[in-house]
Design a protein around this motif. Sequence first.
Motif, PDB file in Angstrom:
ATOM      1  N   ASP A 188     -57.055   1.491  16.589  1.00  0.00           N
ATOM      2  CA  ASP A 188     -55.785   1.795  15.513  1.00  0.00           C
ATOM      3  C   ASP A 188     -54.595   2.227  16.514  1.00  0.00           C
ATOM      4  O   ASP A 188     -53.851   3.130  16.410  1.00  0.00           O
ATOM      5  CB  ASP A 188     -56.242   2.980  14.495  1.00  0.00           C
ATOM      6  CG  ASP A 188     -57.299   2.578  13.753  1.00  0.00           C
ATOM      7  OD1 ASP A 188     -57.484   1.244  13.448  1.00  0.00           O
ATOM      8  OD2 ASP A 188     -58.040   3.215  13.154  1.00  0.00           O
ATOM      9  N   GLY A 189     -54.341   1.560  17.634  1.00  0.00           N
ATOM     10  CA  GLY A 189     -53.239   1.666  18.518  1.00  0.00           C
ATOM     11  C   GLY A 189     -53.545   2.869  19.344  1.00  0.00           C
ATOM     12  O   GLY A 189     -52.641   3.130  20.333  1.00  0.00           O
ATOM     13  N   GLN A 190     -54.586   3.538  19.459  1.00  0.00           N
ATOM     14  CA  GLN A 190     -54.846   4.570  20.414  1.00  0.00           C
ATOM     15  C   GLN A 190     -55.723   3.989  21.536  1.00  0.00           C
ATOM     16  O   GLN A 190     -56.834   3.282  21.450  1.00  0.00           O
ATOM     17  CB  GLN A 190     -55.968   5.529  19.761  1.00  0.00           C
ATOM     18  CG  GLN A 190     -55.115   6.384  18.662  1.00  0.00           C
ATOM     19  CD  GLN A 190     -53.812   7.065  19.031  1.00  0.00           C
ATOM     20  OE1 GLN A 190     -53.849   7.908  20.019  1.00  0.00           O
ATOM     21  NE2 GLN A 190     -52.867   6.840  18.215  1.00  0.00           N
ATOM     22  N   PRO A 191     -54.965   4.193  22.830  1.00  0.00           N
ATOM     23  CA  PRO A 191     -55.906   3.534  24.013  1.00  0.00           C
ATOM     24  C   PRO A 191     -57.148   4.480  24.353  1.00  0.00           C
ATOM     25  O   PRO A 191     -57.497   5.604  23.907  1.00  0.00           O
ATOM     26  CB  PRO A 191     -54.881   4.145  25.121  1.00  0.00           C
ATOM     27  CG  PRO A 191     -53.615   4.906  24.645  1.00  0.00           C
ATOM     28  CD  PRO A 191     -53.876   4.977  23.227  1.00  0.00           C
ATOM     29  N   LYS A 192     -58.144   3.622  24.601  1.00  0.00           N
ATOM     30  CA  LYS A 192     -59.493   4.067  24.748  1.00  0.00           C
ATOM     31  C   LYS A 192     -59.977   3.526  26.175  1.00  0.00           C
ATOM     32  O   LYS A 192     -59.405   2.791  26.752  1.00  0.00           O
ATOM     33  CB  LYS A 192     -60.451   3.527  23.555  1.00  0.00           C
ATOM     34  CG  LYS A 192     -60.207   4.033  22.214  1.00  0.00           C
ATOM     35  CD  LYS A 192     -60.644   5.301  22.075  1.00  0.00           C
ATOM     36  CE  LYS A 192     -60.448   5.750  20.658  1.00  0.00           C
ATOM     37  NZ  LYS A 192     -60.978   7.126  20.590  1.00  0.00           N
ATOM     38  N   THR A 193     -61.098   4.354  26.590  1.00  0.00           N
ATOM     39  CA  THR A 193     -61.642   3.949  28.116  1.00  0.00           C
ATOM     40  C   THR A 193     -62.346   2.772  27.803  1.00  0.00           C
ATOM     41  O   THR A 193     -62.284   1.797  28.405  1.00  0.00           O
ATOM     42  CB  THR A 193     -62.306   5.146  28.367  1.00  0.00           C
ATOM     43  OG1 THR A 193     -61.481   6.292  28.738  1.00  0.00           O
ATOM     44  CG2 THR A 193     -62.885   4.858  29.899  1.00  0.00           C
TER      45      THR A 193
END
Length: 185
Positions: free
Chosen positions: A118-123
């Motif tokens: 949802d557009g949020q950077p994740k590792t």
Amino acid sequence: MKSYLDAWLVGCTAATVAWGSSTPLYAGGTSIGGGGDACERRVSEIRDDIRKWIDESGGRGLELPAGLSVHDYRSAMEAQLTPPPNANAVVIGCVSTAQENAQRTSQAPHLELLVSVDGQPKTCRGFVSDQDHLHHILCNIDRFSATSPAEQYRLIHHEFAGLAGVEQNNGAASDYRISTQIAPE
């Protein structure tokens, strides 16, 4: 819960620090893939360690969500943790931030090469591919290499637990209620 599990994970983490620190997580590559071999090996090592731990202790001592038995946890996780060459093995991949940025600015971006929800950077993120319909875990090499070995175990357990349906995420909000229990601080 903490006695056997902590001792086992501390041993794995110590071995990783002792042996893994000389191997860079990023091995090169191009803007469309590759370069994640060391990262992929690290994720595979963690997968194998988690599978061994589940085989040996079965997750006994974990505080599981209501309605999830140790047997169900174990069965669901074992199904996801099956290593290649099993046809149902989770496909593991890694990309750099530069590779992700190239995809974002591409005329025809390959959205499955983005490590975001949802557009949020994740590792890392686990997903079922629209292309091959297999389960995948994709990690951002730069963010993954910046995490401690213990946090890497929690992240990778979380991705497999999400694919197994034992940790339920809500969009970009991650549920780590089991994964936070598997590695010492």
